[in-house]
Design a protein around this motif. Sequence first.
Motif, PDB file in Angstrom:
ATOM      1  N   SER A 109       0.781  30.698 -26.136  1.00  0.00           N
ATOM      2  CA  SER A 109      -0.738  30.662 -26.046  1.00  0.00           C
ATOM      3  C   SER A 109      -1.379  32.120 -26.641  1.00  0.00           C
ATOM      4  O   SER A 109      -2.554  31.802 -26.979  1.00  0.00           O
ATOM      5  N   THR A 110      -0.368  32.979 -26.928  1.00  0.00           N
ATOM      6  CA  THR A 110      -0.999  34.018 -27.481  1.00  0.00           C
ATOM      7  C   THR A 110      -0.649  34.604 -28.890  1.00  0.00           C
ATOM      8  O   THR A 110      -1.237  35.283 -29.840  1.00  0.00           O
ATOM      9  N   TYR A 111       0.447  33.768 -29.474  1.00  0.00           N
ATOM     10  CA  TYR A 111       0.561  33.846 -30.838  1.00  0.00           C
ATOM     11  C   TYR A 111      -0.297  33.341 -31.903  1.00  0.00           C
ATOM     12  O   TYR A 111      -0.389  32.144 -31.596  1.00  0.00           O
ATOM     13  N   LYS A 112      -0.587  34.074 -32.679  1.00  0.00           N
ATOM     14  CA  LYS A 112      -1.844  33.576 -33.663  1.00  0.00           C
ATOM     15  C   LYS A 112      -2.757  32.873 -32.872  1.00  0.00           C
ATOM     16  O   LYS A 112      -3.441  31.959 -33.451  1.00  0.00           O
ATOM     17  N   ARG A 113      -3.239  33.686 -31.675  1.00  0.00           N
ATOM     18  CA  ARG A 113      -4.325  33.046 -30.837  1.00  0.00           C
ATOM     19  C   ARG A 113      -4.012  31.636 -30.414  1.00  0.00           C
ATOM     20  O   ARG A 113      -4.900  30.747 -29.939  1.00  0.00           O
ATOM     21  N   GLY A 114      -2.829  31.316 -30.384  1.00  0.00           N
ATOM     22  CA  GLY A 114      -2.444  29.894 -29.569  1.00  0.00           C
ATOM     23  C   GLY A 114      -1.871  28.878 -30.594  1.00  0.00           C
ATOM     24  O   GLY A 114      -2.648  28.537 -31.336  1.00  0.00           O
ATOM     25  N   ILE A 115      -0.501  28.550 -30.344  1.00  0.00           N
ATOM     26  CA  ILE A 115       0.018  27.528 -31.053  1.00  0.00           C
ATOM     27  C   ILE A 115       0.452  26.391 -29.908  1.00  0.00           C
ATOM     28  O   ILE A 115       0.501  26.910 -28.797  1.00  0.00           O
ATOM     29  N   ASP A 116       0.577  25.093 -30.534  1.00  0.00           N
ATOM     30  CA  ASP A 116       1.343  24.134 -29.557  1.00  0.00           C
ATOM     31  C   ASP A 116       2.621  24.321 -28.747  1.00  0.00           C
ATOM     32  O   ASP A 116       3.521  25.044 -29.157  1.00  0.00           O
ATOM     33  N   PHE A 117       2.646  24.189 -27.441  1.00  0.00           N
ATOM     34  CA  PHE A 117       4.076  24.271 -26.864  1.00  0.00           C
ATOM     35  C   PHE A 117       4.254  23.141 -26.063  1.00  0.00           C
ATOM     36  O   PHE A 117       3.240  22.413 -25.257  1.00  0.00           O
ATOM     37  N   ILE A 118       5.391  22.821 -25.592  1.00  0.00           N
ATOM     38  CA  ILE A 118       5.707  21.773 -24.889  1.00  0.00           C
ATOM     39  C   ILE A 118       6.847  22.512 -23.750  1.00  0.00           C
ATOM     40  O   ILE A 118       7.722  23.330 -24.134  1.00  0.00           O
ATOM     41  N   ASN A 170       0.570  30.561 -17.267  1.00  0.00           N
ATOM     42  CA  ASN A 170       1.608  31.158 -18.244  1.00  0.00           C
ATOM     43  C   ASN A 170       1.351  32.705 -17.969  1.00  0.00           C
ATOM     44  O   ASN A 170       0.423  33.255 -17.839  1.00  0.00           O
ATOM     45  N   GLY A 171       2.458  33.334 -17.957  1.00  0.00           N
ATOM     46  CA  GLY A 171       2.369  34.893 -17.860  1.00  0.00           C
ATOM     47  C   GLY A 171       3.574  35.612 -17.664  1.00  0.00           C
ATOM     48  O   GLY A 171       4.774  34.966 -17.424  1.00  0.00           O
ATOM     49  N   VAL A 172       3.572  36.943 -17.445  1.00  0.00           N
ATOM     50  CA  VAL A 172       4.599  37.721 -17.305  1.00  0.00           C
ATOM     51  C   VAL A 172       4.500  38.726 -15.949  1.00  0.00           C
ATOM     52  O   VAL A 172       3.200  38.828 -15.598  1.00  0.00           O
ATOM     53  N   ASP A 173       5.617  39.469 -15.770  1.00  0.00           N
ATOM     54  CA  ASP A 173       5.282  40.487 -14.702  1.00  0.00           C
ATOM     55  C   ASP A 173       4.953  41.901 -15.276  1.00  0.00           C
ATOM     56  O   ASP A 173       5.318  41.903 -16.531  1.00  0.00           O
ATOM     57  N   VAL A 202      -2.264  33.955 -19.048  1.00  0.00           N
ATOM     58  CA  VAL A 202      -3.458  33.037 -19.315  1.00  0.00           C
ATOM     59  C   VAL A 202      -3.351  31.717 -18.418  1.00  0.00           C
ATOM     60  O   VAL A 202      -2.118  31.293 -18.189  1.00  0.00           O
ATOM     61  N   ILE A 203      -4.220  30.851 -18.348  1.00  0.00           N
ATOM     62  CA  ILE A 203      -4.144  29.620 -18.127  1.00  0.00           C
ATOM     63  C   ILE A 203      -4.315  28.721 -19.286  1.00  0.00           C
ATOM     64  O   ILE A 203      -5.534  28.742 -19.880  1.00  0.00           O
ATOM     65  N   GLN A 204      -3.426  28.060 -19.709  1.00  0.00           N
ATOM     66  CA  GLN A 204      -3.244  27.164 -20.852  1.00  0.00           C
ATOM     67  C   GLN A 204      -2.478  26.307 -20.836  1.00  0.00           C
ATOM     68  O   GLN A 204      -1.298  26.307 -20.621  1.00  0.00           O
ATOM     69  N   ASN A 205      -2.799  24.975 -21.047  1.00  0.00           N
ATOM     70  CA  ASN A 205      -2.000  23.589 -20.965  1.00  0.00           C
ATOM     71  C   ASN A 205      -0.938  23.516 -22.103  1.00  0.00           C
ATOM     72  O   ASN A 205      -1.295  23.609 -23.334  1.00  0.00           O
ATOM     73  N   ASN A 226      -2.373  16.673  -8.379  1.00  0.00           N
ATOM     74  CA  ASN A 226      -3.722  16.396  -7.865  1.00  0.00           C
ATOM     75  C   ASN A 226      -4.420  17.774  -7.504  1.00  0.00           C
ATOM     76  O   ASN A 226      -5.769  17.443  -7.728  1.00  0.00           O
ATOM     77  N   VAL A 227      -3.739  18.593  -6.943  1.00  0.00           N
ATOM     78  CA  VAL A 227      -4.524  19.860  -6.576  1.00  0.00           C
ATOM     79  C   VAL A 227      -5.156  20.353  -7.851  1.00  0.00           C
ATOM     80  O   VAL A 227      -6.256  21.051  -8.017  1.00  0.00           O
ATOM     81  N   VAL A 228      -4.062  20.794  -8.921  1.00  0.00           N
ATOM     82  CA  VAL A 228      -4.579  21.386 -10.051  1.00  0.00           C
ATOM     83  C   VAL A 228      -5.695  20.784 -10.956  1.00  0.00           C
ATOM     84  O   VAL A 228      -6.555  21.354 -11.464  1.00  0.00           O
ATOM     85  N   THR A 229      -5.605  19.529 -10.973  1.00  0.00           N
ATOM     86  CA  THR A 229      -6.605  18.777 -11.776  1.00  0.00           C
ATOM     87  C   THR A 229      -7.906  18.671 -11.120  1.00  0.00           C
ATOM     88  O   THR A 229      -8.981  18.958 -11.826  1.00  0.00           O
ATOM     89  N   GLN A 230      -8.094  19.113  -9.816  1.00  0.00           N
ATOM     90  CA  GLN A 230      -9.484  19.253  -9.178  1.00  0.00           C
ATOM     91  C   GLN A 230      -9.959  20.552  -9.448  1.00  0.00           C
ATOM     92  O   GLN A 230     -11.149  20.896  -9.190  1.00  0.00           O
ATOM     93  N   ASP A 231      -9.052  21.584  -9.651  1.00  0.00           N
ATOM     94  CA  ASP A 231      -9.368  23.024  -9.654  1.00  0.00           C
ATOM     95  C   ASP A 231      -8.740  23.714 -10.446  1.00  0.00           C
ATOM     96  O   ASP A 231      -7.730  24.526 -10.289  1.00  0.00           O
ATOM     97  N   PRO A 232      -8.594  23.488 -11.904  1.00  0.00           N
ATOM     98  CA  PRO A 232      -7.762  23.883 -12.830  1.00  0.00           C
ATOM     99  C   PRO A 232      -7.672  25.397 -13.015  1.00  0.00           C
ATOM    100  O   PRO A 232      -6.659  26.087 -13.309  1.00  0.00           O
ATOM    101  N   THR A 233      -8.834  26.282 -12.590  1.00  0.00           N
ATOM    102  CA  THR A 233      -8.972  27.686 -12.837  1.00  0.00           C
ATOM    103  C   THR A 233      -8.894  28.523 -11.494  1.00  0.00           C
ATOM    104  O   THR A 233      -8.932  29.469 -11.412  1.00  0.00           O
TER     105      THR A 233
END
Length: 355
Positions: A111-120, A138-141, A151-154, A219-226
């Motif tokens: 999500s942060t490399y070159k301001r974001g590339i695709d990931f699976i 996505n994130g770290v300790d 960050v929140i990035q799908n 279902n929960v995340v879809t209704q409130d993604p952030t």
Amino acid sequence: MQTIQANGYSIYFNENCYTFLSETLYKEAYSKIFIVVDSETANYCMPDFLANLATEIPIEIIEFEAGEVYKNIETCTHIWQALTELGADRKSIIINVGGGVVTDLGGFVASTYKRGIDFINVPTTLLAMVDASVGGKNGVDLGNLKNQVGVIQNPIAVLIDTHYLETLPQSQMRSGLAEMLKHGLIQDRAYWTKFGDLSSLDTDDLNELIHQSVIIKNNVVTQDPTEKGLRKALNFGHTLGHAIESYFLENENKETLLHGEAIAIGMILESYLSLEKELLTENEYQEIKSVIADIYPAVPFTEKDIENCIDLLIHDKKNEFGKVKFALLNGIGAVKIDEEIENDLIYKAFDDYKN
């Protein structure tokens, strides 16, 4: 199992995973594929994954040491540097194959490399399948503080192949089970009831329970993604659970707890808080405590341990204006969010857990 549609991406299961993967890699014509794994996944899961990866696109594997202690910015820096040295560009794709540490960290890197590339994400543990890989977190300790930077990035997809569960020890299966118990407790009483007798479950039952657990979280995340409202329900058991996990992680005199083991304690403690706030009945609380205690062995706490865990609560990312906020059960199958709890009540919850 039927594909689940999430916010802007799909969650595929078992044989459908590799059909999607082959078609997508061919259609998108990525310049390079980078597979991020930890040392455990590299040994136990990569041979099968590579055998199912049908592509002529160049593949590079980036590996880091397994363990929560490596879920940090230093590991990210190592991977960002490796991506740069290996010629990753904005048309490259990262495939994260592993447990929650790998999918959380690998998603953050992508999500942060070159301001974001695709990931699976290809979750290989039960915990990652039903929790970490769903919802775009996505994130770290930061030191011993859980998920302080992220960050929140799908992803473009999540691929859940339950075959990988065959590589897991029982402790890891128990760890993942905690999140499934939570999903029942916060939203589906009938689903929670299914965990009353685990001895009768077979592989097909487990597959169905995993699928249903992903549906509940999605279902929960879809209704409130952030995480402005409803999604906070997913934090049940995690406010105290994360503090316990962090404390045991940093304390060399303590045996490190797996995420689900800490969350199981957190769910008992926060169920007690729900009881004290008159949101749960005594019978409901005893039922919850009994089911969880049958699966997870009790962990001893000294008064100093409890004090240190409570001190860590102020760093919880769900807090607002310096106040600790809890998601508590409002009966089994429902949640009340943003509940403030005094420290005295938390001490009472620990006393009840110890007894």
